[in-house]
Write a protein that holds these residues in place. Structure first.
Motif, PDB file in Angstrom:
ATOM      1  N   HIS A 107       0.758  -0.561   0.010  1.00 49.95           N
ATOM      2  CA  HIS A 107      -0.044  -0.480   0.402  1.00 49.95           C
ATOM      3  C   HIS A 107       1.007   1.890   0.294  1.00 49.95           C
ATOM      4  CE1 HIS A 107      -2.733   2.885   1.338  1.00 49.95           C
ATOM      5  NE2 HIS A 107      -3.712   2.525   0.794  1.00 49.95           N
ATOM      6  N   VAL A 108       1.881   1.393   0.905  1.00 51.99           N
ATOM      7  CA  VAL A 108       2.503   2.707   0.683  1.00 51.99           C
ATOM      8  C   VAL A 108       4.032   2.379  -0.824  1.00 51.99           C
ATOM      9  CG1 VAL A 108       4.817   3.030   2.053  1.00 51.99           C
ATOM     10  CG2 VAL A 108       3.200   2.225   3.552  1.00 51.99           C
ATOM     11  N   SER A 109       3.842   1.415  -1.001  1.00 54.47           N
ATOM     12  CA  SER A 109       4.521   1.381  -2.448  1.00 54.47           C
ATOM     13  C   SER A 109       3.930   1.840  -3.155  1.00 54.47           C
ATOM     14  CB  SER A 109       5.762   0.298  -2.664  1.00 54.47           C
ATOM     15  OG  SER A 109       6.362   0.243  -4.023  1.00 54.47           O
ATOM     16  N   VAL A 110       2.917   1.067  -3.441  1.00 52.22           N
ATOM     17  CA  VAL A 110       2.150   1.599  -4.634  1.00 52.22           C
ATOM     18  C   VAL A 110       0.830   2.900  -4.434  1.00 52.22           C
ATOM     19  CG1 VAL A 110       0.036   1.503  -5.665  1.00 52.22           C
ATOM     20  CG2 VAL A 110       1.320  -0.529  -5.267  1.00 52.22           C
ATOM     21  N   SER A 111       0.913   3.789  -3.482  1.00 56.09           N
ATOM     22  CA  SER A 111       0.318   5.059  -3.621  1.00 56.09           C
ATOM     23  C   SER A 111       1.412   6.124  -3.322  1.00 56.09           C
ATOM     24  CB  SER A 111       0.551   5.199  -1.736  1.00 56.09           C
ATOM     25  OG  SER A 111      -0.665   4.167  -0.669  1.00 56.09           O
ATOM     26  N   SER A 112       3.038   5.396  -2.620  1.00 54.16           N
ATOM     27  CA  SER A 112       3.472   6.638  -3.629  1.00 54.16           C
ATOM     28  C   SER A 112       4.160   6.659  -4.989  1.00 54.16           C
ATOM     29  CB  SER A 112       5.654   5.741  -2.981  1.00 54.16           C
ATOM     30  OG  SER A 112       5.942   6.419  -1.473  1.00 54.16           O
ATOM     31  N   GLN A 113       4.036   5.695  -5.934  1.00 56.19           N
ATOM     32  CA  GLN A 113       3.732   5.210  -7.489  1.00 56.19           C
ATOM     33  C   GLN A 113       2.660   6.599  -7.681  1.00 56.19           C
ATOM     34  OE1 GLN A 113       3.672   1.785  -8.986  1.00 56.19           O
ATOM     35  NE2 GLN A 113       3.515   2.417 -11.061  1.00 56.19           N
ATOM     36  N   VAL A 114       1.294   6.199  -7.071  1.00 58.11           N
ATOM     37  CA  VAL A 114       0.552   7.818  -7.625  1.00 58.11           C
ATOM     38  C   VAL A 114       0.702   8.716  -6.750  1.00 58.11           C
ATOM     39  CG1 VAL A 114      -2.329   7.234  -6.881  1.00 58.11           C
ATOM     40  CG2 VAL A 114      -1.397   5.591  -7.176  1.00 58.11           C
ATOM     41  N   ASP A 115       1.266   9.078  -6.090  1.00 62.86           N
ATOM     42  CA  ASP A 115       1.299   9.742  -5.816  1.00 62.86           C
ATOM     43  C   ASP A 115       2.722  11.316  -7.005  1.00 62.86           C
ATOM     44  OD1 ASP A 115       0.234  10.370  -3.149  1.00 62.86           O
ATOM     45  OD2 ASP A 115       1.738   9.636  -2.309  1.00 62.86           O
ATOM     46  N   VAL A 116       3.926  10.312  -7.161  1.00 61.74           N
ATOM     47  CA  VAL A 116       4.036  10.287  -8.716  1.00 61.74           C
ATOM     48  C   VAL A 116       3.920  10.780  -9.267  1.00 61.74           C
ATOM     49  CG1 VAL A 116       6.368   9.532  -9.957  1.00 61.74           C
ATOM     50  CG2 VAL A 116       6.175   9.544  -7.096  1.00 61.74           C
ATOM     51  N   GLU A 117       2.550   9.931 -10.110  1.00 64.77           N
ATOM     52  CA  GLU A 117       2.101  10.057 -11.212  1.00 64.77           C
ATOM     53  C   GLU A 117       0.950  11.621 -11.379  1.00 64.77           C
ATOM     54  OE1 GLU A 117      -0.410   6.592 -11.161  1.00 64.77           O
ATOM     55  OE2 GLU A 117       1.514   5.222 -12.066  1.00 64.77           O
ATOM     56  N   ASN A 129      -3.003   1.106  -8.319  1.00 62.68           N
ATOM     57  CA  ASN A 129      -4.016   0.737  -7.519  1.00 62.68           C
ATOM     58  C   ASN A 129      -3.528   0.304  -6.235  1.00 62.68           C
ATOM     59  OD1 ASN A 129      -6.489   0.042  -5.315  1.00 62.68           O
ATOM     60  ND2 ASN A 129      -7.850  -0.176  -7.657  1.00 62.68           N
ATOM     61  N   PRO A 130      -3.547   1.488  -4.602  1.00 65.78           N
ATOM     62  CA  PRO A 130      -2.983   0.614  -3.417  1.00 65.78           C
ATOM     63  C   PRO A 130      -3.400  -0.601  -3.027  1.00 65.78           C
ATOM     64  CG  PRO A 130      -2.606   3.092  -3.621  1.00 65.78           C
ATOM     65  CD  PRO A 130      -3.524   2.748  -4.986  1.00 65.78           C
ATOM     66  N   VAL A 131      -5.251   0.275  -2.838  1.00 72.73           N
ATOM     67  CA  VAL A 131      -5.446  -0.981  -1.752  1.00 72.73           C
ATOM     68  C   VAL A 131      -5.828  -2.260  -3.118  1.00 72.73           C
ATOM     69  CG1 VAL A 131      -8.326  -1.781  -1.476  1.00 72.73           C
ATOM     70  CG2 VAL A 131      -7.054   1.023  -1.249  1.00 72.73           C
ATOM     71  N   GLN A 132      -5.891  -2.153  -4.023  1.00 72.77           N
ATOM     72  CA  GLN A 132      -6.009  -3.490  -5.242  1.00 72.77           C
ATOM     73  C   GLN A 132      -4.486  -4.395  -4.229  1.00 72.77           C
ATOM     74  OE1 GLN A 132      -5.308  -3.677  -9.352  1.00 72.77           O
ATOM     75  NE2 GLN A 132      -7.344  -4.536  -9.545  1.00 72.77           N
ATOM     76  N   ALA A 133      -2.993  -3.578  -4.846  1.00 72.26           N
ATOM     77  CA  ALA A 133      -2.280  -4.187  -4.309  1.00 72.26           C
ATOM     78  C   ALA A 133      -2.286  -5.279  -3.273  1.00 72.26           C
ATOM     79  CB  ALA A 133      -1.392  -3.334  -4.902  1.00 72.26           C
ATOM     80  N   ALA A 134      -2.668  -4.329  -2.467  1.00 70.32           N
ATOM     81  CA  ALA A 134      -2.431  -4.644  -0.983  1.00 70.32           C
ATOM     82  C   ALA A 134      -3.387  -5.823  -0.480  1.00 70.32           C
ATOM     83  CB  ALA A 134      -2.739  -3.495  -0.030  1.00 70.32           C
ATOM     84  N   LEU A 135      -4.308  -5.700  -1.392  1.00 73.23           N
ATOM     85  CA  LEU A 135      -5.276  -6.928  -0.893  1.00 73.23           C
ATOM     86  C   LEU A 135      -4.622  -7.961  -1.540  1.00 73.23           C
ATOM     87  CD1 LEU A 135      -8.978  -5.505  -1.769  1.00 73.23           C
ATOM     88  CD2 LEU A 135      -7.575  -6.064   1.367  1.00 73.23           C
ATOM     89  N   ALA A 136      -4.548  -7.885  -2.672  1.00 77.60           N
ATOM     90  CA  ALA A 136      -3.659  -9.187  -3.466  1.00 77.60           C
ATOM     91  C   ALA A 136      -2.584  -9.371  -2.903  1.00 77.60           C
ATOM     92  CB  ALA A 136      -3.391  -8.719  -4.797  1.00 77.60           C
ATOM     93  N   SER A 137      -1.380  -8.608  -2.104  1.00 76.05           N
ATOM     94  CA  SER A 137      -0.649  -9.529  -1.054  1.00 76.05           C
ATOM     95  C   SER A 137      -0.469 -10.095  -0.573  1.00 76.05           C
ATOM     96  CB  SER A 137       0.302  -7.621  -1.635  1.00 76.05           C
ATOM     97  OG  SER A 137       1.408  -8.922  -0.701  1.00 76.05           O
TER      98      SER A 137
END
Length: 236
Positions: free
Chosen positions: A73-83, A149-157
């Motif tokens: 969640h943290v990693s993908v959220s950071s990616q979203v912030d960059v985008e 998608n941070p939530v999707q990635a977190a749940l899948a992981s």
């Protein structure tokens, strides 16, 4: 002469849209298998009781799932912030210097082999239709198919970690003398299955991904077994 209806959906299927959650799911499953199995193998190699092996495995399973979910969640959220930052920057540049942005888009198409006159025409058409989307796609490589998608990635992981981490517990069905080896065997089988499944989902060959995860997982278990055995013989 008649031409096919251009509105017919494109029949080809591609895997780029699955990249985000697939990466998280594969990583979670592999990490669950290797982490939990390594903990259990290390404890079993130390000569500890079955209850200690189960306790260590459960602790690793729950802690690992939460850590994977939080980390993704943290990693993908950071990616979203960059985008988002890239999007805002591109929008400002389009508002401040539209001609410069048009020239930049034209140069991109020219670098891909489009003749200069046609590249300019295409750039003008796209910039008129949706300038921000054109620049995000062709200048920065952003696409709605690969949007994080941070939530999707977190749940899948987390879900895949729990699924993978449950497999080593099957080794406890063996008698005490054989439990360590059965944990290793079922884990290696699980890793091979995960590698094949991931490769098939991604549309890639299966041999190399399966072999890669099996060798990596086997090495991890060997190291932790050696540590457990060392702890046992040294009386720690």
């Amino acid at each position: 002469m008649t031409f096919p209806d251009q509105r017919i959906p494109h029949p080809e299927g591609h895997t780029a849209g699955r990249a985000g959650w697939l990466r998280a799911a594969v990583l979670g499953a592999n990490d669950g298998l290797v982490s939990v199995a390594s903990i259990m193998v290390g404890i079993a190699a130390s000569g500890a009781s079955t209850s200690a092996v189960v306790t260590g495995g459960l602790a690793g399973l729950s802690a690992g799932a939460m850590a994977m979910a939080a980390g993704e969640h943290v990693s993908v959220s950071s990616q979203v912030d960059v985008e988002k930052a890239d999007r805002a920057k591109e929008a400002r540049e389009l508002a401040d210097a539209p001609e410069a942005e048009l020239a930049e888009l034209t140069a991109i198409y020219e670098s891909r082999g489009v003749p200069p006159a046609l590249a300019r025409q295409v750039a003008e058409a796209l910039q008129e239709a949706d300038p921000l989307q054109a620049h995000l796609r062709d200048e920065l490589g952003h696409s709605e198919h690969t949007t994080a998608n941070p939530v999707q990635a977190a749940l899948a992981s987390a879900a895949s970690f729990l699924t993978g981490g449950a497999v080593p517990f099957l080794g406890l069905l063996a008698p005490t003398a054989a439990r360590l080896w059965l944990i290793v065997v079922v884990t290696l089988c699980g890793l091979a299955a995960a590698g094949v499944l991931a490769a098939r989902t991604a549309g890639a060959g299966v041999l190399r991904p399966a072999l890669r995860v099996v060798l990596g997982g086997g090495l991890a278990m060997a190291v932790t077994a050696a540590v457990g055995q060392l702890a046992h013989t040294s009386g720690i």
